[in-house]
Design an enzyme around this catalytic site. Structure first.
Site, PDB file in Angstrom:
ATOM      1  N   GLY A 269      36.351  44.015  36.582  1.00  0.00           N
ATOM      2  CA  GLY A 269      37.722  44.020  36.058  1.00  0.00           C
ATOM      3  C   GLY A 269      38.081  45.401  35.578  1.00  0.00           C
ATOM      4  O   GLY A 269      37.201  46.249  35.350  1.00  0.00           O
TER       5      GLY A 269
ATOM      6  N   GLU B 130      45.523  37.502  50.059  1.00  0.00           N
ATOM      7  CA  GLU B 130      45.273  37.462  48.607  1.00  0.00           C
ATOM      8  C   GLU B 130      46.571  37.146  47.861  1.00  0.00           C
ATOM      9  O   GLU B 130      47.643  37.621  48.239  1.00  0.00           O
ATOM     10  CB  GLU B 130      44.741  38.829  48.134  1.00  0.00           C
ATOM     11  CG  GLU B 130      44.490  38.883  46.637  1.00  0.00           C
ATOM     12  CD  GLU B 130      43.724  40.129  46.234  1.00  0.00           C
ATOM     13  OE1 GLU B 130      42.679  40.419  46.840  1.00  0.00           O
ATOM     14  OE2 GLU B 130      44.187  40.813  45.301  1.00  0.00           O
TER      15      GLU B 130
END
Ligand code: FAD
Length: 287
Positions: free
Chosen positions: A107, A17
């Site tokens: 989020g 990532e």
């Protein structure tokens, strides 16, 4: 290539990532980092979308660069900071650039508290359903070995996780953890709750003293005593801390592989040198 197809191949899968730059000036350097990480041959690479409630104008560009290196890209997308217009715009860009994989997230809620979520997008479940209706994407979602910090209970969190699967999530990626036993317990509970999609185990190497507090605070993960002692022992020396962090991450991964966990996600944090050293130690362990 769709990540679900990679995960179906019955082999060890290693993904990295990275995060996009905040400003346009940082884009070329980030793309260079992406190329260096891609050269290490991960099965796929993911690019985050903002953080702390922010959006990102560069996630798609970095994901596109990863694809150009021949590595499947996974673009994160959060709905907390975007209305439907922004979500449509990003989905359209991904379709145009032929990026087939999206990690659908709510989020983090902004710290200033006084905040209204965009209409119709209160949770990752809403975003998953929406993406599904927009095209043929492979969709991933987040999961939390000790439960999401806002969850009323582990059972409730697992129920929403099952809902993510029902609505179209093809795989899950776990929050980082430093105690593999927590992950094994979670994996067993998730399977027991009817979650059948592949779950990638999230490993974040801690290689600098400055990473310690921030990482642990942001992830709300438990810190096992042996890991805490290691951090205390080595955090005063830059090279020792780096080496100890790499060795800890590799030993966590070796233990996961030995316990039937073939899908590993490394939170590589734009540090190609660190992932290069991890991969050098890891390669002989991937049988
Ligand atoms: P949700 O799945 O919506 O869950 C949030 C809370 O609501 C949980 O307590 C859950 O139990 C509950 N819940 C879930 N669905 C429902 C529902 N339908 N109704 C009621 N309650 C529900 N953040 C970023 O800003 N950018 C990134 O790129 C990013 N990448 C990440 C990648 C991974 C692998 C992980 C694990 C996290 C990432 N995050 C990222 C952080 C993430 O956005 C936060 O953890 C956030 O607080 C929750 O996101 P979620 O998608 O898990 O939310």
């Amino acid at each position: 290539m769709k990540i679900a197809d990679i995960l179906r191949q019955n082999k060890v899968v290693i993904s990295f990532e990275m995060f996009p730059p905040k400003k346009w000036e940082g884009l070329e350097k980030t793309k260079q980092t992406a190329r260096r990480m891609a050269a290490l041959g991960p099965d796929f690479m993911s690019v985050t979308y903002g953080a702390g409630g922010g959006a990102s104008d560069f996630t798609v560009s970095v994901a596109e660069e990863i694809g150009r290196q021949g590595i499947p890209a996974l673009a994160h997308l959060t709905c907390v900071s975007a209305g439907r217009g922004k979500i449509d715009e990003v989905i359209g860009q991904l379709q145009e650039k032929k990026i087939e994989n999206i990690l659908a997230l709510r989020g983090d809620l902004p710290a200033d508290g006084d905040f209204v979520l965009p209409e119709n997008f209160s949770h990752a479940t809403d975003l998953i359903a929406y993406i599904k209706s927009k095209g043929d994407f492979c969709i991933g979602a987040a999961c939390y070995p000790t439960g999401h910090p806002e969850a009323a209970s582990m059972e409730a969190d697992l129920e929403y996780l099952r809902r993510k699967q029902e609505l179209g999530a093809d795989f899950l990626t776990s929050q980082l953890f430093y105690d593999n036993r927590l992950f094994y317990e979670f994996r067993d509970r998730a399977r027991g709750a009817g979650i059948t999609v592949p779950i990638l185990a999230g490993i974040m190497p801690i290689t600098t003293a400055s990473q310690i507090e921030r990482t642990i605070e942001l992830s709300s993960t438990a810190v096992p005593e042996h890991f805490r002692r290691m951090l205390e022992r080595y955090q005063g020396n830059t090279e020792s801390m780096r080496q100890a962090g790499i060795l800890y991450a590799v030993s966590q991964i070796a233990d996961l592989l030995a316990n039937g966990q073939n899908d590993i996600h490394i939170y590589a944090m734009n540090k190609p040198d660190v992932v290069m050293d991890i991969m050098a130690l890891l390669r002989p362990l991937i049988l």
